[in-house]
Design a protein around this motif. Structure first.
Motif, short mmCIF file in Angstrom:
data_model
loop_
_atom_site.label_atom_id
_atom_site.label_comp_id
_atom_site.label_asym_id
_atom_site.label_seq_id
_atom_site.Cartn_x
_atom_site.Cartn_y
_atom_site.Cartn_z
N GLN A 1 53.65 34.93 -34.85
CA GLN A 1 52.97 36.18 -35.17
C GLN A 1 51.76 36.38 -34.27
OE1 GLN A 1 52.55 35.29 -39.36
NE2 GLN A 1 53.96 36.92 -39.88
N SER B 1 60.82 44.21 -47.20
CA SER B 1 60.38 45.42 -47.88
C SER B 1 60.88 45.57 -49.30
CB SER B 1 60.77 46.65 -47.06
OG SER B 1 62.17 46.72 -46.92
N TYR C 1 62.67 42.23 -34.91
CA TYR C 1 61.50 41.88 -35.72
C TYR C 1 61.53 42.70 -37.00
CZ TYR C 1 60.02 39.43 -31.59
OH TYR C 1 59.97 38.57 -30.53
N GLU D 1 52.75 42.64 -37.90
CA GLU D 1 53.07 42.66 -39.33
C GLU D 1 54.45 42.07 -39.63
OE1 GLU D 1 54.30 46.56 -41.17
OE2 GLU D 1 53.52 47.32 -39.26
N ALA D 2 55.19 41.67 -38.60
CA ALA D 2 56.54 41.11 -38.81
C ALA D 2 56.46 39.84 -39.64
CB ALA D 2 57.21 40.84 -37.48
N THR D 3 57.34 39.76 -40.63
CA THR D 3 57.41 38.58 -41.48
C THR D 3 58.62 37.71 -41.15
OG1 THR D 3 58.64 39.80 -43.17
CG2 THR D 3 56.25 39.72 -43.40
N TYR E 1 64.92 44.41 -45.38
CA TYR E 1 63.92 44.22 -44.34
C TYR E 1 63.86 45.49 -43.49
CZ TYR E 1 64.79 39.32 -45.52
OH TYR E 1 64.96 38.14 -46.19
N VAL F 1 60.14 43.26 -41.33
CA VAL F 1 59.16 43.04 -42.38
C VAL F 1 59.90 43.18 -43.71
CG1 VAL F 1 58.32 45.44 -42.42
CG2 VAL F 1 56.89 43.61 -43.31
#
Length: 108
Positions: free
Chosen positions: A47, A104, A100, A56-58, A84, A102
């Protein structure tokens, strides 16, 4: 070879927004593709190396090269009961794609 690890079946969905009668908006999701790939949690060092857009990518998804997504459209990944949001897709030397994500939400 990295593609030997692409054993997870991952669904790519396209979102289509629709206006409701009360002026709100709903999004209908339809399957665009099902790909074999791999989703992994991003580590802190990954990250930090990523640029601001990707900070902000998880999670990161790896799959075979050739996945084409229109930047003007809304996509998400459905995998393992989770959703995601796709932040960015990078085709690495035409060898594999790095997507990439996140996290959700959860599939009910």
């Amino acid at each position: 070879m990295i593609t030997d690890f692409f054993t997870q079946s991952i669904v790519i969905q396209l979102g289509t927004p629709t206006q409701t009668s009360t002026g709100g908006q709903t999004i209908s999701w339809s399957t665009q593709a099902t790909v074999n790939g791999y989703i992994d949690l991003m580590s802190g060092s990954q990250q930090q190396r990523a640029n601001k857009v990707l900070s902000e990518a998880t999670h990161i998804m790896l799959c075979k090269s050739g996945l084409t997504l229109d930047r003007e459209k809304m996509y998400r990944v459905s995998f393992g009961g989770d959703y995601y949001r796709i932040l960015y897709c990078d085709d690495v030397f035409s060898h594999h794609s790095e997507i990439y994500l996140v996290r959700s939400g959860v599939d009910n």
